[in-house]
Enzyme design. Structure first.
Site, mmCIF file in Angstrom:
data_model
loop_
_atom_site.group_PDB
_atom_site.id
_atom_site.type_symbol
_atom_site.label_atom_id
_atom_site.label_comp_id
_atom_site.label_asym_id
_atom_site.label_seq_id
_atom_site.Cartn_x
_atom_site.Cartn_y
_atom_site.Cartn_z
ATOM 1 N N ASP A 1 14.961 4.829 -0.150
ATOM 2 C CA ASP A 1 14.397 4.544 1.180
ATOM 3 C C ASP A 1 13.451 3.338 1.155
ATOM 4 O O ASP A 1 12.337 3.407 1.698
ATOM 5 C CB ASP A 1 13.621 5.753 1.717
ATOM 6 C CG ASP A 1 14.348 7.071 1.540
ATOM 7 O OD1 ASP A 1 15.587 7.066 1.627
ATOM 8 O OD2 ASP A 1 13.692 8.094 1.307
ATOM 9 N N GLU B 1 20.087 8.881 10.447
ATOM 10 C CA GLU B 1 18.676 8.746 10.082
ATOM 11 C C GLU B 1 18.396 7.294 9.689
ATOM 12 O O GLU B 1 19.246 6.418 9.837
ATOM 13 C CB GLU B 1 18.351 9.675 8.903
ATOM 14 C CG GLU B 1 19.186 9.399 7.667
ATOM 15 C CD GLU B 1 19.136 10.513 6.637
ATOM 16 O OE1 GLU B 1 18.680 11.623 6.983
ATOM 17 O OE2 GLU B 1 19.563 10.272 5.493
#
Length: 319
Positions: free
Chosen positions: A33, A202
């Protein structure tokens, strides 16, 4: 003796050139991420420390002058500082404002009725140490079906700061107060606007190029091989965001699970790099993810060209 010396030099030369040729992953360890950003001519990556949830309780940061050589800044914040966070700290987003650095994060993998969600912390330097700004989550409610995770803080052309966030296939945008301590209503009185594009899962990200809003996100399952990145282009930070294409996905010769990215723009250039995580071909555990960088280009109409994953990554020093 000369032959032995030649052999040693040859081996050293081969080893050095091989190391310099492979830049992906950009630093060792399981990190995911990644949020890439530029501060004062220094490149930064703020990733998730990728581990089983009970161990994923801290953040490290990495800085570089050239996108090639990275310095680690360990444990810039952890659950000892964020008292309400117990596990699963992930997906940081960083923004500078007024000489302060604000570090947004998600914690606790929160579900309905649980404590957790999106928090914010502050420091005087990009590498911290960061202090919890609120002592509680900024967002802990599940609104429009969006789990409060994967936040990205975005500064619009007029100076207004927005935050895009959301898991569970829903994405919201909210308007941040000047001190980042609260949410403020939009002109129509609402606090949360859902902007979910087709196939969104997401990992939202936004940037502006040629006065167009490029909205990007991840699709598929983050624990599996089919994770990927798609995007839309709009005239407004609120969309509508019509899905255009996938631009990053698994490659049977390189890696699987390519997603949850950010984009670094080289200052004063129309040069862009995508920073993302992927899973090595011989790894299958959910947390086995590493951070990589590739060049991201556009065609003559402004559409993003498909990004090919490589082991080489950034091959030259940037100035």
């Amino acid at each position: 003796m000369n032959k032995a010396l030649f052999f040693i030099c040859f081996c050293l030369s081969f080893s050095w050139s091989g190391a310099s040729a492979q830049q992906n992953p950009v630093f060792p360890g399981w990190y995911a991420d990644p949020e890439g950003i530029v501060y004062d001519n220094t490149y930064w990556i703020f990733p998730t420390y990728s581990a089983p949830y009970e161990q994923q309780v801290l953040f490290d940061a990495f800085s570089s002058k050239d996108l090639v050589n990275w310095k680690k800044h360990p444990r810039i914040i952890d659950t000892a500082e964020v008292k309400w966070a117990q596990k699963a700290m992930w997906a940081p987003s960083i923004i500078e404002k007024g000489g302060k650095y604000y570090f947004f994060f998600a914690a606790n993998d929160v579900h309905e009725g649980e404590i957790g969600g999106i928090g914010v912390s502050v420091a005087d330097r990009p590498e911290g140490p960061y202090k919890d700004l609120l002592g509680k989550p900024l967002i802990d409610d599940i609104v429009h079906g969006a789990q409060p995770i994967d936040q990205f803080v975005f500064k619009d052309k007029d100076g207004q700061y927005y935050m895009y966030y959301g898991g569970w296939k829903h994405c919201n945008v909210v308007k941040l107060s000047d001190d980042f301590k609260s949410l403020v209503p939009f002109e129509d009185g609402t606090i949360y606007k859902e902007i979910t594009p087709e196939n969104y899962v997401e990992g939202p990200f936004m940037f502006i190029r040629d006065n167009k809003y490029y909205f990007m996100w991840s699709e598929g399952g983050w624990t599996g091989p089919d994770y990927k990145v798609a995007y839309a282009i709009a005239d407004s930070p609120f969309g509508p965001f019509k899905r255009i294409a996938t631009i990053l996905e698994q490659d049977k010769d390189i890696a699987t699970g390519a997603g949850h990215h950010s984009v670094i723009k080289i200052p004063n250039e129309d040069t862009y790099y995508i920073v993302y995580h992927r899973r090595p071909l011989d790894k299958t555990e959910a947390h086995e993810r590493e951070t990589c960088i590739e060049r991201m280009t556009f065609d003559d109409q402004g559409f993003i060209n498909p990004v090919k994953m490589t082991f080489e990554g950034v091959k030259h020093v940037l100035h």
